[in-house]
Design a protein around this motif. Sequence first.
Motif, PDB file in Angstrom:
ATOM      1  N   ILE A   6       0.882  -1.163   0.000  1.00  0.00           N
ATOM      2  CA  ILE A   6       0.000   0.000   0.000  1.00  0.00           C
ATOM      3  C   ILE A   6       0.920   1.213   0.000  1.00  0.00           C
ATOM      4  O   ILE A   6       1.516   1.550   1.025  1.00  0.00           O
ATOM      5  N   TYR A   8       1.367   5.281  -0.715  1.00  0.00           N
ATOM      6  CA  TYR A   8       0.495   6.447  -0.746  1.00  0.00           C
ATOM      7  C   TYR A   8       1.284   7.718  -0.432  1.00  0.00           C
ATOM      8  O   TYR A   8       2.323   7.688   0.209  1.00  0.00           O
ATOM      9  N   ILE A  22      -6.962   0.270   4.625  1.00  0.00           N
ATOM     10  CA  ILE A  22      -6.675  -0.819   3.677  1.00  0.00           C
ATOM     11  C   ILE A  22      -5.676  -1.782   4.309  1.00  0.00           C
ATOM     12  O   ILE A  22      -5.856  -3.000   4.275  1.00  0.00           O
ATOM     13  N   PHE A  76      -1.612  -1.223  -4.022  1.00  0.00           N
ATOM     14  CA  PHE A  76      -2.633  -0.200  -3.825  1.00  0.00           C
ATOM     15  C   PHE A  76      -1.890   1.134  -3.873  1.00  0.00           C
ATOM     16  O   PHE A  76      -0.910   1.313  -3.144  1.00  0.00           O
ATOM     17  N   ALA A 105      -4.248  -1.055  -7.881  1.00  0.00           N
ATOM     18  CA  ALA A 105      -5.567  -0.587  -7.451  1.00  0.00           C
ATOM     19  C   ALA A 105      -5.430   0.831  -6.905  1.00  0.00           C
ATOM     20  O   ALA A 105      -4.910   1.026  -5.814  1.00  0.00           O
ATOM     21  N   VAL A 153     -11.844  -3.365  -1.272  1.00  0.00           N
ATOM     22  CA  VAL A 153     -10.649  -4.202  -1.093  1.00  0.00           C
ATOM     23  C   VAL A 153     -10.981  -5.657  -1.426  1.00  0.00           C
ATOM     24  O   VAL A 153     -10.215  -6.332  -2.126  1.00  0.00           O
ATOM     25  N   VAL A 156     -11.157  -6.034  -5.172  1.00  0.00           N
ATOM     26  CA  VAL A 156      -9.817  -6.011  -5.772  1.00  0.00           C
ATOM     27  C   VAL A 156      -9.147  -7.366  -5.581  1.00  0.00           C
ATOM     28  O   VAL A 156      -8.588  -7.942  -6.516  1.00  0.00           O
TER      29      VAL A 156
END
Length: 163
Positions: A6, A8, A22, A76, A105, A153, A156
């Motif tokens: 993940i 970000y 997530i 993600f 994603a 989630v 996905v």
Amino acid sequence: MKNILIAYYSWSGNTRSIAEQIHGLVGGTLFEIQPVKPYPKGYNACVNQAKKEIKAGHRPPLVAMCANMESYDVIFVGSPNWWSTIAPPVATFLDSTSLSGKIVAPFCSHGGGGAGRVESDIAKLCPTSVMREGLFVYGRGATDIQPKIAAWVQEVMESSPTL
């Protein structure tokens, strides 16, 4: 077993909040994308700088890249929606990393701009990835956002082939 990342960028903490939710659902590695030079703390100064950088196609240098990218199967990718697209640090991350063949994603937080071009701009930077439908959350999301994030989630992960 899928190895999950993940990644970000968050200026205000809204995208971080979604990323953490997530992570709580799927585990994996949580990686914060950080520019070497942080954006101004003031909203207007940040908005003005972001607008100039996006218009110029600027890719700010990052503090670090995520190690062992080749080991991840599902990525993600989170960003605030800035001027209808991803924040420049996220563009730097995607430009600097090969996500070929990986499931990507996208998710974003926004202040009313919705998805904008976030999903399509990430897809342009990941042309050889397997793209999944994105998640777009107003601010941090209302108190009932957790079920929406969980459903997204799950979708996905279920739509992703066993790797």
